[in-house]
Scaffold this motif. Structure first.
Motif, PDB file in Angstrom:
ATOM      1  N   GLN A   7       0.825  -1.252   0.074  1.00 26.06           N
ATOM      2  CA  GLN A   7       0.016   0.088   0.104  1.00 26.06           C
ATOM      3  C   GLN A   7       0.688   1.214   0.029  1.00 26.06           C
ATOM      4  O   GLN A   7       1.600   1.685   0.972  1.00 26.06           O
ATOM      5  CB  GLN A   7      -0.642   0.100   1.132  1.00 26.06           C
ATOM      6  N   ASP A   8       1.119   1.925  -1.114  1.00 25.74           N
ATOM      7  CA  ASP A   8       1.990   3.052  -1.426  1.00 25.74           C
ATOM      8  C   ASP A   8       1.077   4.302  -0.989  1.00 25.74           C
ATOM      9  O   ASP A   8      -0.062   4.562  -1.255  1.00 25.74           O
ATOM     10  CB  ASP A   8       2.236   3.010  -2.847  1.00 25.74           C
ATOM     11  N   CYS A   9       1.389   5.037   0.038  1.00 29.32           N
ATOM     12  CA  CYS A   9       1.039   6.249   0.768  1.00 29.32           C
ATOM     13  C   CYS A   9       1.239   7.387  -0.465  1.00 29.32           C
ATOM     14  O   CYS A   9       0.685   8.376  -0.399  1.00 29.32           O
ATOM     15  CB  CYS A   9       1.666   6.665   1.838  1.00 29.32           C
ATOM     16  N   GLY A  10       1.954   7.189  -1.299  1.00 24.94           N
ATOM     17  CA  GLY A  10       2.070   8.095  -2.426  1.00 24.94           C
ATOM     18  C   GLY A  10       3.116   9.170  -2.118  1.00 24.94           C
ATOM     19  O   GLY A  10       3.523  10.119  -3.119  1.00 24.94           O
ATOM     20  N   ARG A  11       3.589   9.220  -1.189  1.00 21.65           N
ATOM     21  CA  ARG A  11       4.585  10.358  -0.785  1.00 21.65           C
ATOM     22  C   ARG A  11       6.179   9.887  -1.684  1.00 21.65           C
ATOM     23  O   ARG A  11       6.283   8.779  -1.690  1.00 21.65           O
ATOM     24  CB  ARG A  11       5.009  10.299   0.563  1.00 21.65           C
ATOM     25  N   ARG A  12       6.632  10.856  -2.172  1.00 22.59           N
ATOM     26  CA  ARG A  12       7.695  10.488  -2.916  1.00 22.59           C
ATOM     27  C   ARG A  12       9.153  10.677  -2.087  1.00 22.59           C
ATOM     28  O   ARG A  12       9.248  11.450  -1.152  1.00 22.59           O
ATOM     29  CB  ARG A  12       7.941  11.404  -4.135  1.00 22.59           C
ATOM     30  N   ILE A  13      10.129   9.801  -2.720  1.00 19.67           N
ATOM     31  CA  ILE A  13      11.393   9.907  -2.050  1.00 19.67           C
ATOM     32  C   ILE A  13      12.106  11.568  -1.770  1.00 19.67           C
ATOM     33  O   ILE A  13      12.634  11.709  -0.832  1.00 19.67           O
ATOM     34  CB  ILE A  13      12.291   9.053  -2.485  1.00 19.67           C
ATOM     35  N   GLU A  14      11.608  12.214  -3.075  1.00 20.84           N
ATOM     36  CA  GLU A  14      12.276  13.606  -3.072  1.00 20.84           C
ATOM     37  C   GLU A  14      11.721  14.316  -1.881  1.00 20.84           C
ATOM     38  O   GLU A  14      12.298  14.999  -1.166  1.00 20.84           O
ATOM     39  CB  GLU A  14      11.649  14.385  -4.161  1.00 20.84           C
ATOM     40  N   ASP A  15      10.522  14.285  -1.571  1.00 23.85           N
ATOM     41  CA  ASP A  15       9.659  15.090  -0.432  1.00 23.85           C
ATOM     42  C   ASP A  15      10.474  14.395   0.778  1.00 23.85           C
ATOM     43  O   ASP A  15      10.540  15.452   1.635  1.00 23.85           O
ATOM     44  CB  ASP A  15       8.204  14.641  -0.424  1.00 23.85           C
ATOM     45  N   LEU A  16      10.703  13.123   1.102  1.00 33.02           N
ATOM     46  CA  LEU A  16      11.285  12.956   2.236  1.00 33.02           C
ATOM     47  C   LEU A  16      12.511  13.274   2.349  1.00 33.02           C
ATOM     48  O   LEU A  16      13.005  13.608   3.660  1.00 33.02           O
ATOM     49  CB  LEU A  16      11.148  11.229   2.343  1.00 33.02           C
ATOM     50  N   CYS A  37       6.489   5.955   5.423  1.00 36.31           N
ATOM     51  CA  CYS A  37       7.297   7.159   5.415  1.00 36.31           C
ATOM     52  C   CYS A  37       8.355   7.065   6.309  1.00 36.31           C
ATOM     53  O   CYS A  37       9.610   7.247   6.213  1.00 36.31           O
ATOM     54  CB  CYS A  37       6.736   8.353   5.404  1.00 36.31           C
ATOM     55  N   GLN A  38       7.983   6.592   7.687  1.00 38.47           N
ATOM     56  CA  GLN A  38       9.128   6.493   8.673  1.00 38.47           C
ATOM     57  C   GLN A  38      10.152   5.286   8.378  1.00 38.47           C
ATOM     58  O   GLN A  38      11.405   5.604   8.333  1.00 38.47           O
ATOM     59  CB  GLN A  38       8.289   5.880   9.982  1.00 38.47           C
ATOM     60  N   ALA A  39       9.776   4.252   7.713  1.00 40.74           N
ATOM     61  CA  ALA A  39      10.628   3.361   7.355  1.00 40.74           C
ATOM     62  C   ALA A  39      11.620   3.868   6.093  1.00 40.74           C
ATOM     63  O   ALA A  39      12.810   3.706   6.060  1.00 40.74           O
ATOM     64  CB  ALA A  39      10.073   1.778   6.608  1.00 40.74           C
ATOM     65  N   ARG A  40      10.988   4.683   5.316  1.00 38.35           N
ATOM     66  CA  ARG A  40      11.762   5.213   4.118  1.00 38.35           C
ATOM     67  C   ARG A  40      12.862   6.298   4.935  1.00 38.35           C
ATOM     68  O   ARG A  40      13.860   6.370   4.426  1.00 38.35           O
ATOM     69  CB  ARG A  40      10.915   6.027   3.158  1.00 38.35           C
ATOM     70  N   LEU A  41      12.259   7.124   5.911  1.00 38.01           N
ATOM     71  CA  LEU A  41      13.219   8.037   6.485  1.00 38.01           C
ATOM     72  C   LEU A  41      14.328   7.256   7.244  1.00 38.01           C
ATOM     73  O   LEU A  41      15.319   7.930   6.850  1.00 38.01           O
ATOM     74  CB  LEU A  41      12.497   8.897   7.527  1.00 38.01           C
ATOM     75  N   ALA A  42      14.152   6.351   7.806  1.00 41.84           N
ATOM     76  CA  ALA A  42      15.045   5.364   8.499  1.00 41.84           C
ATOM     77  C   ALA A  42      15.932   4.990   7.542  1.00 41.84           C
ATOM     78  O   ALA A  42      17.453   5.239   7.723  1.00 41.84           O
ATOM     79  CB  ALA A  42      14.430   4.295   9.315  1.00 41.84           C
ATOM     80  N   GLY A  43      15.655   4.625   6.266  1.00 41.84           N
ATOM     81  CA  GLY A  43      16.558   4.098   5.393  1.00 41.84           C
ATOM     82  C   GLY A  43      17.470   5.444   4.891  1.00 41.84           C
ATOM     83  O   GLY A  43      18.643   5.225   4.622  1.00 41.84           O
ATOM     84  N   LEU A  44      16.888   6.310   4.695  1.00 46.44           N
ATOM     85  CA  LEU A  44      17.575   7.762   3.938  1.00 46.44           C
ATOM     86  C   LEU A  44      18.577   8.006   5.385  1.00 46.44           C
ATOM     87  O   LEU A  44      19.872   8.528   4.794  1.00 46.44           O
ATOM     88  CB  LEU A  44      16.606   8.942   3.671  1.00 46.44           C
ATOM     89  N   ARG A  45      18.451   7.989   6.492  1.00 46.50           N
ATOM     90  CA  ARG A  45      19.225   8.232   7.418  1.00 46.50           C
ATOM     91  C   ARG A  45      20.530   7.117   7.546  1.00 46.50           C
ATOM     92  O   ARG A  45      21.588   8.090   7.769  1.00 46.50           O
ATOM     93  CB  ARG A  45      18.699   8.413   9.009  1.00 46.50           C
ATOM     94  N   ILE A  46      20.224   6.248   7.332  1.00 45.33           N
ATOM     95  CA  ILE A  46      21.194   5.324   7.275  1.00 45.33           C
ATOM     96  C   ILE A  46      22.110   5.372   6.189  1.00 45.33           C
ATOM     97  O   ILE A  46      23.463   5.503   6.562  1.00 45.33           O
ATOM     98  CB  ILE A  46      20.693   3.838   7.247  1.00 45.33           C
ATOM     99  N   LEU A  47      21.488   5.862   5.125  1.00 41.17           N
ATOM    100  CA  LEU A  47      22.183   6.203   3.921  1.00 41.17           C
ATOM    101  C   LEU A  47      23.242   7.504   3.980  1.00 41.17           C
ATOM    102  O   LEU A  47      24.491   7.525   3.577  1.00 41.17           O
ATOM    103  CB  LEU A  47      21.333   6.249   2.650  1.00 41.17           C
ATOM    104  N   SER A  48      22.433   8.425   4.685  1.00 43.88           N
ATOM    105  CA  SER A  48      23.261   9.633   4.890  1.00 43.88           C
ATOM    106  C   SER A  48      24.523   9.294   5.676  1.00 43.88           C
ATOM    107  O   SER A  48      25.469   9.856   5.534  1.00 43.88           O
ATOM    108  CB  SER A  48      22.255  10.551   5.476  1.00 43.88           C
ATOM    109  N   THR A  49      24.182   8.530   6.985  1.00 42.86           N
ATOM    110  CA  THR A  49      25.279   8.218   7.777  1.00 42.86           C
ATOM    111  C   THR A  49      26.532   7.514   7.197  1.00 42.86           C
ATOM    112  O   THR A  49      27.627   7.811   7.339  1.00 42.86           O
ATOM    113  CB  THR A  49      24.966   7.419   9.101  1.00 42.86           C
TER     114      THR A  49
END
Lengths: 204, 172
Positions: A7-16, A37-49
């Protein structure tokens, strides 16, 4: 799978990403409560670190390789050092003597740097130095260390620079203008660091 | 102050700046190019440009970001030159890229994962991502350097991040 949900909430990775960079989003309430969104944000944070870690590793790797590669590059560069304008010196009938503006400015710097509490920044010869006898002013930016009396420091610097120019040039110096553009705490290390880096071939 | 002196043609000050930031410039160039040789050509060109142009630098405190920006530009130029000179036969297949020594030395698992994921990313996306994350450049700066729109940069970065996050998750 966080990145491929049923179930995609429709928010884009760009926005996150933007939300992660800025900390603000018109959508903040949704993001706060959406598992995807929370899971994606966690992934982006790990990526950033991981990105920061990888960059430090890369840099450490280069440092570990020594400085030989950089020495070579800088040697090539130094041959292209700017000389600036040509300043005439009086000479006999069959010769033409001159010195470069770059050499004169380097001399002014050396005079200032040898004084306690002074580090010379920008230095300019104002006036037509290419014409013998033309009026010239010397403008110097100075970084001073805390604890020195600035007026007397300026006076001392003016006299030292004027005396040195009198010996080594035939410039008609009208004034030596000193501007304190920076104040350094007592333990600021730029002079030492500069001296060390120039004198050292290799980093520890 | 060092930048000010360097701007006045003080080679020693410029050398100090180059030694301070050189390793990061080289590391950055390696991430933006195909080979270590090409990366060193890029750094050399960047130093020549920096030495020539440092008189135009307004804010001496921003010298590191400024030097990194020059490396980014020179790396993009090098990529363009390579594209116009290379034969198709010479084009390295990204999947065939062997890990370089510094890549092999990467220790932590997240970094290993990222390192591998980066190597598998299409070059255009990787370049965008490296310019943003390592070079700290804005969308507009990257867009200008690559000659594409800021919206395209945003899109490429999003695809790159999506891929990288996904691959890092699979790695674990």
């Amino acid at each position: 799978m966080a990145m491929n949900p049923k179930q995609d909430c429709g928010r884009r990775i760009e926005d996150l990403s933007d939300f992660l960079d800025s900390g603000i989003s018109a959508d903040a309430t949704h993001i706060a409560h959406c598992p995807q969104c929370q899971a994606r944000l966690a992934g982006l944070r790990i990526l950033s670190t991981a990105a920061l870690d990888l960059m430090s590793d890369d840099e450490a790797q280069v440092v570990a390789e020594g400085t030989g590669w950089l020495d070579g590059m800088l040697t090539n560069l130094r041959m292209e050092t700017r000389a600036g304008r040509s300043i005439p010196l009086s000479s006999g009938p069959f010769e033409e003597l001159s010195e470069t503006e770059g050499a004169v400015i380097a001399m002014v710097r050396a005079v200032g740097d040898s004084m306690g509490g002074v580090l010379i920044g920008r230095c300019r010869l104002v006036g037509d130095v290419t014409v013998a006898g033309a009026a010239v002013e010397v403008n110097i930016n100075v970084s001073a260390r805390y604890g020195y009396q600035l007026p007397s420091l300026a006076q001392e610097l003016r006299e030292a620079v004027a005396a040195e120019l009198l010996v080594h040039t035939e410039l008609n110096i009208l004034a030596v203008n000193v501007a304190f553009t920076d104040l350094r705490p007592p333990l600021e290390d730029s002079v030492e660091e500069l001296a060390n880096d120039v004198n050292k071939d290799e980093r520890p | 102050m060092l930048a000010e002196r360097a701007a006045d043609g003080d080679a020693a000050s410029f050398e100090t700046l180059a030694r301070r930031h050189g390793p990061l410039m080289r590391a950055y160039a390696r991430r933006l190019t195909r080979s270590h040789d090409e990366a060193d050509d890029v750094v050399q060109e960047a130093l020549v440009t920096a030495w020539k142009d440092i008189g135009t630098l307004q804010d001496g405190a921003a010298v590191k970001a400024w030097m990194m920006r020059i490396v980014g530009h020179r790396a993009i130029d090098a990529g363009r030159r390579r594209k116009s000179h290379d034969n198709l036969d010479d084009q390295a297949d990204p999947a065939d890229r062997k890990p370089t020594p510094e890549q092999a030395a990467v220790a932590s698992s997240a970094r290993v994962a990222l390192n591998h994921a980066l190597a598998r990313l299409p070059e255009e996306q990787r370049r965008c991502w490296v310019l943003k994350e390592f070079g700290g450049q804005s969308y507009d700066e990257i867009a200008e350097a690559l000659g594409i729109s800021a919206a395209s940069v945003r899109g490429r970065l999003a695809r790159a991040r999506t891929m990288l996050v996904k691959e890092m998750e699979e790695w674990r």
